[in-house]
Design an enzyme around this catalytic site. Structure first.
Site, short mmCIF file in Angstrom:
data_model
loop_
_atom_site.label_atom_id
_atom_site.label_comp_id
_atom_site.label_asym_id
_atom_site.label_seq_id
_atom_site.Cartn_x
_atom_site.Cartn_y
_atom_site.Cartn_z
CB ALA A 53 125.09 10.52 18.08
CE1 TYR A 54 127.92 14.51 19.19
CE2 TYR A 54 129.88 15.36 18.11
CZ TYR A 54 129.24 14.91 19.25
OH TYR A 54 129.93 14.84 20.43
N GLY A 55 123.97 14.06 13.88
CA GLY A 55 123.19 14.37 12.69
C GLY A 55 124.03 14.23 11.42
CB ALA A 114 129.61 11.59 17.19
#
Length: 270
Positions: free
Chosen positions: A69-71, A67
């Site tokens: 949002a997973y850095g 994702a």
């Protein structure tokens, strides 16, 4: 190989994709802030990440969950998977961004398209197999009033994604996501079974379910002498709606144990 998943791949709903019953979650390849795990961890370097992916593939895992949002997860996976794209079913997300230790959400049409096209570049691929909406908890508002689902339908028609769905937090949202999309990602584990009705709906509709927090983010614990991993998988794989459960370990021993246990549970229950 009785302790691998190679011969246990199953349909991902009606998408035409086939996936291993365990998928590898990759948040720990890219992000170590604001994550809810009982123990701290160190993000593996490229060699460690490559060894983990090689082991997953050897064990019969073909599903990867990532994702924005997973850095740095997506941008690391692109180079790590060069020459292997055909070996993997890749799941990514839209809607949630994670910057400077904070999450923020955008479900607009423009952001959805930008996010998918950025993920394609980062993952170095022409198509993402499944894109899920990363819900902020307001599942119904996102699906009924937002632009994200219609935009994903257009991106699917354009061939940039193969399937889409919702990683949600409510029964009503999960059911609506399945009606109008291909997949719902649902929390379902020994401690949390409130969304079981979404699994029932998927089995009824022939749509796909992915399980998140399958091992309660590492918090699973039971009576003495009971293997929490086995008990978790017995619960999850007893349900006919489940296609695959995502496990997020970066520990090779844990991954091997998870795979062996899942293989045993599935073989004894089918």
């Amino acid at each position: 190989m009785s302790d691998s998943l190679h011969d246990l791949h199953r349909p991902l709903g009606a998408t035409g994709l086939r996936v291993s019953p365990l998928g590898l979650g990759t948040v720990k390849l890219g992000r170590d802030q604001g994550v809810k795990y009982p123990n701290g961890f160190v993000i593996p370097d490229d060699q460690g990440a490559r060894q983990l992916l090689d082991l997953a593939r050897e064990l019969g895992i073909n599903l990867l969950d990532t994702a924005p949002a997973y850095g740095r997860s997506e941008e690391r996976l692109g180079p790590l998977l060069r020459g292997q794209r055909h070996d993997w079913v890749i799941v990514s997300k839209v809607g949630e961004e994670f910057d400077a230790g904070q999450s923020h959400f955008d479900f607009s049409a423009a952001h959805t398209r930008r996010s998918v096209e950025r993920s394609l570049r980062r993952l170095e691929t022409d198509v993402i197999d499944l894109v899920l909406v990363h819900s902020d908890g307001n599942d119904l508002a996102i699906l009924e009033q937002g632009e994200v689902y219609p935009t994903l339908a257009v991106l699917k028609a354009e061939g940039k994604i193969r399937a889409f769905g919702l990683s949600g937090k409510t029964v009503a949202g999960g059911k609506l996501a399945l009606r109008d999309g291909d997949c719902a990602m649902v929390t379902y584990n020994l401690a949390e079974q409130a969304e079981r009705a979404v699994l029932d709906e998927a089995a009824h509709l022939g749509k796909a379910i992915l399980i998140k927090k399958a091992l309660a983010s590492g918090h699973a614990c039971l009576a003495p002498g009971v293997d929490p991993v086995r008990a978790s998988f017995e619960l999850i794989f007893a349900h006919p709606g489940v296609a695959s459960a995502i496990v997020g370990t970066i520990n090779p021993l844990h991954l091997s144990h998870n795979v062996a246990t899942a293989a045993q549970v599935i073989r004894t229950t089918r």
